[in-house]
Design an enzyme around this catalytic site. Structure first.
Site, mmCIF file in Angstrom:
data_model
loop_
_atom_site.group_PDB
_atom_site.id
_atom_site.type_symbol
_atom_site.label_atom_id
_atom_site.label_comp_id
_atom_site.label_asym_id
_atom_site.label_seq_id
_atom_site.Cartn_x
_atom_site.Cartn_y
_atom_site.Cartn_z
ATOM 1 N N CYS A 2 0.830 -1.186 0.000
ATOM 2 C CA CYS A 2 0.000 0.000 0.000
ATOM 3 C C CYS A 2 0.871 1.245 0.000
ATOM 4 C CB CYS A 2 -0.901 -0.001 1.241
ATOM 5 S SG CYS A 2 -1.715 -1.589 1.538
ATOM 6 N N ASP A 99 -2.721 -9.330 8.320
ATOM 7 C CA ASP A 99 -1.512 -9.328 9.139
ATOM 8 C C ASP A 99 -1.424 -8.076 10.001
ATOM 9 O OD1 ASP A 99 -1.165 -7.799 6.865
ATOM 10 O OD2 ASP A 99 0.797 -8.601 6.333
ATOM 11 N N VAL A 288 11.793 -9.970 -26.013
ATOM 12 C CA VAL A 288 12.093 -8.815 -26.862
ATOM 13 C C VAL A 288 12.672 -9.311 -28.176
ATOM 14 C CG1 VAL A 288 12.437 -7.215 -24.963
ATOM 15 C CG2 VAL A 288 14.371 -8.542 -25.809
ATOM 16 N N SER A 359 9.554 -12.679 -7.032
ATOM 17 C CA SER A 359 10.721 -12.396 -7.866
ATOM 18 C C SER A 359 11.948 -13.110 -7.311
ATOM 19 C CB SER A 359 10.979 -10.885 -7.925
ATOM 20 O OG SER A 359 11.777 -10.466 -6.827
ATOM 21 N N GLY A 360 13.017 -13.102 -8.105
ATOM 22 C CA GLY A 360 14.270 -13.737 -7.685
ATOM 23 C C GLY A 360 15.319 -12.754 -7.220
#
Length: 617
Positions: A2, A99, A288, A359-360
């Protein structure tokens, strides 16, 4: 995930009027489009734009008051251990499943310091404590979530976005640039916490808890830090077991979740572990047309073997170019990492189907994935020699072909390592900012105390974590949240960082870069897929600057007023750009930093007019 805004006044100063406050709050509406709420109390007001992830009902909205009424809270991020904490402390009668609900109960039971140290997640939190009449600001230990604050005679303003501070009435009429931080931007391409380019406006550092009272006294406490000195390795669980548990708890979501999937090591491993928990997990890959940059075929090989439904986002270079101006709108602070463009584009596409992505990011920093680390280790011996011997010796060894290096020309190991992270030559920076040094915070990041291989390797990891990684996290947060997309980072889980930090590193060859992660991935997919060269998440910047972007670069650099001319020699920067187009150098990244600075100012800069933002009814 947020965005929030808050004010906390000093002494008997007044809060700003609600309309002005709400206009500033609207600047972060893209971070949380699902609900916008404010609360106002004695000497404070808090506003919150919510992106609903856990308990999407109105019961999960913020700001929230703790059950005792002592604390008022706004919280941006995710707590991955909130269910465990609720169970541990017997929080059974909760009014929501979020949470944040667990957080406010923890505050009542344990107080602020102890609560923050319990949390495992990514977060920026502002807490007003009515009992002792003070404000607390807390940021997660890896710096994943942004937290800016400004100190003025009227009070403190805290927010998720830089522009919500510098456009605030308490600051916008008296903005003074800090030359040393502006110099750092042009060199490194981002603002390093705790500083910003403006006087009196700051960032909370990773793992920091800040307390501010009504007299304006600021106390800082580094609650959680990962030390620069390697501690003795202790017994730890298997990395595979630990990382799978991390991924499992980061998959908890009440909205659609997926992964980013590249042709490298990190995101395929995260995707493989996600697949074990959610059989129908989906993944997004950018394709791409440029074969030198396209790694979608590698990513497809991973997806096919793991039987993951893959969304290949195919874009032409012309499509990426069309997004550049809108992409600059996503960064309300000066930011110079041009890989933000493809990050912005793939985030936009991912949001069409999902609200949360894994993500990594962080794998390279924690598991020695950058070749520059290996290069430093291999050349560290030069710095055991006196400087007056190094240069002539290097000239000789380079001439006869024994070596091919510029490392000995740097006066210190610190300068050699720092130069690997700079994208504008130090000699140019010093001309632009004469008699101006980098800040003490940046100098500390590039101070290395040992030439011992093991000690130096750990310090290189520490440097990457607290320096370069911070730029990566800024890029991902701003580019994704521009589209109301939450990106979670499993490698930066508190337990995973602790595991990596306790392990003695080993790096003798390119084959050992991220060896632990390669070994884990080899258990999930054939090694023939892994042993391919990752191309990186980038764009053909040099070509663009000489073609499609050249007209706009020349326009904003030479034809528009140049922001900050009072603290820098603009003519040096303009000459640097001119020399690029005259083919006297090919440093496209340095030119991009100059271009991005002007684009940021022209898009987001304060004009002196009162901020007016139309609120949705």
């Amino acid at each position: 995930m947020c965005g929030f805004l808050g004010e906390f006044t000093f002494q008997h100063n007044s809060l700003t009027e609600s309309a002005s406050f709400e206009a500033l709050l609207d600047l972060s509406q893209h971070r949380g489009p699902d609900a916008s709420c404010t609360t106002r109390g004695s000497g404070f007001q808090l506003g919150f734009n919510r992106l609903a992830i856990l308990d999407v009902s109105a019961q999960g909205n913020q700001p929230k008051e703790s059950p005792s009424g002592r604390y008022q809270v706004v919280f941006n991020g995710e707590l991955y251990n909130y269910k465990d904490l609720a169970k541990k402390y017997g929080f059974t009668n909760l009014s929501s499943g979020s949470d944040t609900e667990v957080l406010i109960h923890l505050l009542d039971k344990h107080g602020v310091d102890s609560t923050i140290q319990m949390l495992n997640g990514m977060f920026a939190i502002a807490i007003v404590d009515s009992e002792i009449d003070c404000l607390y600001l807390a940021r997660d230990f890896a710096g994943i979530k942004p937290l800016f604050y400004g100190l003025s005679p009227q009070g403190i303003v805290m927010a998720s976005q830089f522009d919500q501070i510098y456009k605030h009435d308490w600051f916008c009429k008296s903005l003074d640039l800090r030359p040393e931080i502006v110099k750092e931007y042009f060199g490194f391409g981002y603002m390093q916490a705790p500083n910003t380019i403006y006087q009196s406006i700051y960032q909370a550092s990773p793992g920091e808890l800040i307390q501010v009272d009504r007299t304006g006294v600021v106390k800082k406490n580094q609650l959680i830090t990962f030390p620069k000195t390697q501690k003795e390795t202790v017994s730890k669980p298997e990395l595979s077991e630990l990382l799978q548990e991390v991924v499992a708890r980061q998959l908890v979501s009440d909205v659609p979740i997926a992964t980013f999937l590249s042709g490298g090591i990190d995101s395929p491993l995260i995707s493989a572990y996600a697949k074990k928990n959610i059989s129908e997990i989906e993944a997004f890959t950018l394709e791409v047309a440029n074969p030198q940059l396209n790694e979608s075929a590698m990513a497809k090989a991973y997806a096919d073997y793991l039987e993951i439904k893959q969304h290949i986002v195919s874009v032409k270079e012309s499509d990426l170019l069309l997004e550049i101006d809108s992409h600059f709108k996503a960064f309300s602070e000066p930011f110079g990492d041009y890989s933000s463009i493809p990050t912005y584009v793939i985030s936009k596409e991912a949001k069409q189907k999902h609200t949360v992505m894994l993500s990594g990011d962080g794998g390279d920093e924690l598991f020695f994935g950058y070749p520059r680390m290996l290069d430093v280790l291999q050349k560290r011996w030069w710095f055991k020699l006196p400087f007056y011997l190094r240069k002539p010796l290097a000239q000789l060894t380079n001439k006869i072909g024994l070596t091919k290096t510029w490392a000995p020309y740097f006066k210190s190991l610190d300068a050699f390592i720092e130069n690997k992270h700079l994208h504008m030559p130090p000699v140019v920076l010093d001309k632009v900012f004469p008699n101006t040094s980098f800040s003490s915070a940046m100098k500390n990041l590039y101070t290395f105390s040992s030439l011992n291989k093991d000690a130096l390797l750990h310090q290189l990891r520490w440097n990457e974590f607290y320096a370069h990684l911070q730029r990566v996290l800024i890029k991902v947060d701003r580019a994704s949240m521009a589209h109301s997309l939450e990106v979670r980072v499993p490698f930066l889980d508190k337990e995973n960082i602790g595991w990596a930090w306790s392990q003695k590193g080993r790096l003798n060859s390119k084959q050992e870069l991220k060896k632990e992660l390669k070994d884990l991935l080899a258990k999930e997919v054939p090694e023939t897929i892994i042993n391919q060269k990752k191309m990186g998440f980038t764009v053909p910047l040099k070509t663009w600057l000489h073609t499609e972007l050249q007209s706009d670069v020349r326009h904003v650099v030479f034809e528009r007023p140049f922001y900050g001319e009072a603290v820098m020699d603009v003519s040096v920067l303009q000459t640097y750009v001119k020399d690029f187009y005259d083919n006297k150098h090919d440093n496209a990244w340095g030119v991009w930093h100059i271009y991005a600075w002007q684009k940021w100012w022209l898009e987001h800069g304060v004009t002196g007019e009162k901020l007016k933002v139309k609120r949705e009814q």
